[in-house]
Design a protein around this motif. Structure first.
Motif: not given
Length: 332
Positions: A133-135, A137-151
């Motif tokens: 995690r980058i720790n 504010p706002g890291e847990d917003l729905p717009k943020v992901s730590h995984y990437y799937n499909d462009p």
């Protein structure tokens, strides 16, 4: 309660290799995997291409044939799935290990579905489940992901990609090519040196021509629903933003290792204790296999250089059983 010579936790390539080796040497075994077959590979980006050539991803000398020298995710899934099914490996999928307790000379392994007794345990759980995690504010917003799937998901969107490794650079290039407005935020002074050699010049060229904006020596300070604030050498910059991919790497489940009683180094590397000659940890009968052996140094172990762990571990177990006169039967 079923009893096995070897209980293997993790059904990735190295866990599968351990199961193959146990079966070949006549040991009773079970592989317990919390997801699908090679679950981590399944969760890789859909278009991912391996750095390694196909022969270096082979296990048990079973040929891996791919269309190109460096196979893609879907080819790897096919390869490992066919190994499991054609060899009728004893693997339990979508079953999570919740507790492992040493009981005299054996272990009681508790899952969300059953209990097993294992004379030996192999932990081959990888490191892909817990993001760094980058720790902010706002890291847990729905717009943020730590995984990437499909462009395709990010087409026509303002996308910030945090990171400078293979996963971040692949995502930045793929999403830009599908029409995203991509900004890279890189903590260091350059694109990572370990980025795939055929990809690194591509991203550098895209940055230099201005197609992808890059902020070097910079870090995200805050994320909000419509923007991100980036701390740069020239001060804070506010960027309009729709989505954030925080691809800053992953770590092993150290909490699980500590619950098992495995000693970890006290420095930032958090290296687990094991004997490289046998792969046995400080807990007798408990072994490590695969990338989990590297602690936070997740770049040191790959499929290609940890395949040897399977025969090392199973040979160690087999040799210890032989002097006791225990009958070795070909259990499934």
């Amino acid at each position: 309660m079923q009893e096995f010579d070897v209980v293997i936790i993790g059904g990735g390539p190295i866990g599968i290799a351990c199961g193959l080796e146990a079966k070949k040497q006549g040991l009773s075994y079970i592989i317990i995997e919390k997801g699908t077959i090679v679950n981590s590979l399944f969760n890789y980006p859909v278009n991912m291409q391996f750095f390694s050539s196909s022969e270096k991803l082979e296990i048990d000398e079973i040929p891996f044939i791919s269309k190109e020298a460096k196979p893609k995710r879907n080819e790897a899934l096919e390869y490992y799935r066919r190994i499991v099914t054609s060899n009728q490996l004893n693997i339990h999928l979508f079953e999570t290990v919740t507790h492992v307790k040493k009981q005299e000379d054996s272990f009681i392994i508790t899952t969300n579905k059953a209990q097993y007794k294992g004379n030996n345990v192999v932990v081959a759980t990888g490191f892909y489940d817990l993001p760094n995690r980058i720790n902010v504010p706002g890291e847990d917003l729905p717009k943020v992901s730590h995984y990437y799937n499909d462009p395709h998901y990010y087409a026509s969107q303002k996308l910030a990609v945090i990171g400078a490794s293979n996963s971040a650079i692949d995502a930045a290039l793929e999403c830009w090519r599908k029409g995203a407005e991509v900004t890279l935020i890189i903590r260091g002074p350059e694109v990572g040196q370990r980025v795939k050699y055929w990809v690194r010049p591509d991203i550098i060229n895209r940055i230099e021509e201005g197609s992808i904006k890059a902020y070097y020596n910079s870090e995200v300070k805050e994320i909000n629903p419509t923007a991100i604030i980036v701390t740069t050498p020239d001060g804070d910059v506010t960027l309009e933003n729709d989505f954030v991919l925080a691809l800053t790497g992953y770590m092993p489940n150290f909490e699980f290792l500590e619950k098992l009683g495995i000693a970890l180094s006290e420095d930032e590397k958090r290296l687990p204790s094991y004997d490289p000659e046998t792969m046995e940890t400080n807990i007798p009968g408990l072994f490590l296999a695969g990338v989990i052996c590297g602690g936070m140094e997740t770049h040191k172990w790959f499929i290609e250089n940890s395949r040897i762990h399977a025969p090392i571990i199973i040979n160690t177990i087999r040799k210890r059983m032989a002097p006791e006169g225990k009958e070795i039967s070909l259990h499934p």
